[in-house]
Design a protein around this motif. Structure first.
Motif, PDB file in Angstrom:
ATOM      1  N   LYS A  82     -16.960  -4.123 -11.027  1.00 14.14           N
ATOM      2  CA  LYS A  82     -17.385  -3.544 -12.553  1.00 14.14           C
ATOM      3  C   LYS A  82     -17.215  -1.940 -11.997  1.00 14.14           C
ATOM      4  O   LYS A  82     -16.904  -1.168 -13.317  1.00 14.14           O
ATOM      5  CB  LYS A  82     -18.948  -3.738 -12.436  1.00 14.14           C
ATOM      6  N   ASN A  83     -17.089  -1.811 -10.955  1.00 15.46           N
ATOM      7  CA  ASN A  83     -17.599   0.414 -11.515  1.00 15.46           C
ATOM      8  C   ASN A  83     -16.724   1.114 -11.344  1.00 15.46           C
ATOM      9  O   ASN A  83     -16.296   2.228 -11.301  1.00 15.46           O
ATOM     10  CB  ASN A  83     -18.623   0.264 -10.531  1.00 15.46           C
ATOM     11  N   ARG A  84     -15.167   0.673 -10.519  1.00 17.08           N
ATOM     12  CA  ARG A  84     -14.311   1.248 -10.877  1.00 17.08           C
ATOM     13  C   ARG A  84     -14.191   1.675 -11.949  1.00 17.08           C
ATOM     14  O   ARG A  84     -13.610   0.835 -12.711  1.00 17.08           O
ATOM     15  CB  ARG A  84     -13.171   0.148  -9.854  1.00 17.08           C
ATOM     16  N   PHE A  85     -13.729   2.894 -11.850  1.00 17.19           N
ATOM     17  CA  PHE A  85     -13.364   3.765 -12.981  1.00 17.19           C
ATOM     18  C   PHE A  85     -11.830   3.406 -13.506  1.00 17.19           C
ATOM     19  O   PHE A  85     -11.244   3.684 -13.089  1.00 17.19           O
ATOM     20  CB  PHE A  85     -14.175   5.045 -13.186  1.00 17.19           C
ATOM     21  N   GLY A  86     -11.217   2.980 -15.259  1.00 24.21           N
ATOM     22  CA  GLY A  86     -10.031   2.889 -14.774  1.00 24.21           C
ATOM     23  C   GLY A  86     -10.088   1.648 -14.597  1.00 24.21           C
ATOM     24  O   GLY A  86      -9.851   0.768 -14.335  1.00 24.21           O
ATOM     25  N   SER A  87      -8.781   1.689 -14.047  1.00 23.91           N
ATOM     26  CA  SER A  87      -7.628   1.277 -13.165  1.00 23.91           C
ATOM     27  C   SER A  87      -7.550   0.876 -11.831  1.00 23.91           C
ATOM     28  O   SER A  87      -7.579   1.794 -11.593  1.00 23.91           O
ATOM     29  CB  SER A  87      -6.379   1.064 -14.258  1.00 23.91           C
ATOM     30  N   GLY A  88      -7.923  -0.199 -11.176  1.00 25.49           N
ATOM     31  CA  GLY A  88      -8.234   0.208  -9.899  1.00 25.49           C
ATOM     32  C   GLY A  88      -7.780  -1.649  -9.356  1.00 25.49           C
ATOM     33  O   GLY A  88      -7.243  -2.560 -10.116  1.00 25.49           O
ATOM     34  N   TRP A  89      -8.616  -1.772  -7.892  1.00 22.35           N
ATOM     35  CA  TRP A  89      -8.300  -2.337  -7.007  1.00 22.35           C
ATOM     36  C   TRP A  89      -9.838  -2.797  -6.220  1.00 22.35           C
ATOM     37  O   TRP A  89     -10.133  -1.649  -5.801  1.00 22.35           O
ATOM     38  CB  TRP A  89      -7.884  -3.211  -6.370  1.00 22.35           C
ATOM     39  N   ALA A  90     -10.604  -4.040  -6.611  1.00 15.75           N
ATOM     40  CA  ALA A  90     -11.697  -4.137  -5.556  1.00 15.75           C
ATOM     41  C   ALA A  90     -11.195  -5.087  -4.395  1.00 15.75           C
ATOM     42  O   ALA A  90     -10.450  -5.824  -4.584  1.00 15.75           O
ATOM     43  CB  ALA A  90     -13.107  -4.279  -6.030  1.00 15.75           C
ATOM     44  N   TRP A  91     -11.533  -4.493  -3.112  1.00 22.80           N
ATOM     45  CA  TRP A  91     -11.368  -5.305  -1.969  1.00 22.80           C
ATOM     46  C   TRP A  91     -12.573  -5.375  -0.621  1.00 22.80           C
ATOM     47  O   TRP A  91     -13.198  -4.952  -0.837  1.00 22.80           O
ATOM     48  CB  TRP A  91     -10.477  -4.080  -0.801  1.00 22.80           C
ATOM     49  N   LEU A  92     -12.480  -5.890   0.030  1.00 21.73           N
ATOM     50  CA  LEU A  92     -12.491  -6.796   1.293  1.00 21.73           C
ATOM     51  C   LEU A  92     -12.318  -6.636   2.207  1.00 21.73           C
ATOM     52  O   LEU A  92     -10.885  -7.125   2.578  1.00 21.73           O
ATOM     53  CB  LEU A  92     -13.227  -8.372   0.991  1.00 21.73           C
TER      54      LEU A  92
END
Ligand code: MN3
Length: 252
Positions: free
Chosen positions: A169-179
């Protein structure tokens, strides 16, 4: 590398035993990434090849959580463009793809152009992303070893989910979250901008990606519009924990 043949044997057994990943990925037994100049080898259970692969399911397989139109555009336009631009960059920058795995290239991404960074990352991330999802009938939680590791590292499965969802949710703009699984043998939640990923030597937090979530607007805008949090909540229903388990079992 002395246990490579043992590993090959184990990987063959693992790979052929798991549904959905038995289609010829035994190209590189090991992938690597760099930490402080040292090569750290991880066993990549399912290396991503340079060429875009067909989706492992139909466009509507993930409905109602991700619609067919989103999947078709995402795979045939967005992801296809990363693969095409990566192919161009590889030729322009003289990469021998027979000798350099995509994971090795990512581990040395600072040696290449911005075009390579964006498109090698974009291609790798999406090829992984498709395999991380499945029709909403599969098990909704990891099993055994990975569940234990998540509980140990995050306190509980729900605490992990909350932390991952926040990162997405907090990744500003475009990107990815990872484990990711780090060099220090810890599970961590991380996020990257644009098409960067934790295999890259330029990543703030490095490690082997067990799972990743695309939070570019193109991944959810048709259905969820500006409501990224709703997309993230929905996504847990189609996360293929069986595949994540297989990634974990092959490296841990
Ligand atoms: Mn995308």
């Amino acid at each position: 590398m002395s246990n490579e043949s043992n590993y090959d044997r184990r990987q063959f057994i693992t790979t052929t035993a798991k549904a959905g990943i038995a289609s010829g990925f035994l190209i590189n037994s090991f992938s690597s990434f760099a930490k402080n100049g040292n090569r750290i080898y991880h066993r990549s259970p399912d290396p991503v090849t340079y060429k875009q692969q067909p989706l492992p399911y139909t466009y509507n397989a993930l409905e109602p959580y991700i619609g067919a139109a989103t999947m078709e555009l995402h795979h045939t336009k967005h992801a296809a463009a990363y693969a095409k631009n990566l192919a161009e960059a590889v030729i322009a920058e003289g990469v021998n793809i027979e000798k350099t795995s995509l994971e090795d290239l990512l581990a040395n991404i600072s040696s290449y152009s911005t075009k390579m960074r964006n498109n090698a990352g974009g291609h790798y991330n999406h090829e992984l992303f498709w395999k991380l999802m499945s029709a909403p009938t599969k098990a909704q939680v990891p099993t055994g070893n990975l569940l234990n590791a998540i509980n140990k590292n995050f306190g509980s499965f729900d605490a992990f989910k909350a932390q991952f969802s926040e990162a997405a949710k907090n990744r500003f703009g475009s990107g990815w979250a990872w484990l990711i699984y780090t060099h220090e043998k810890k599970l961590l939640v991380a996020s990257t901008s644009n098409q960067d990923n934790p295999l890259m030597n330029i990543a703030e937090v490095k490690g082997f990606p067990l799972l990743g979530l695309d939070v570019w607007e193109h991944a959810y805008y048709l259905k969820y519009h500006n409501l990224r949090a709703d997309y993230i909540n929905a996504w847990w229903n189609i996360l293929n924990w069986q595949y994540v388990d297989s990634r974990w079992d092959s490296i841990a």
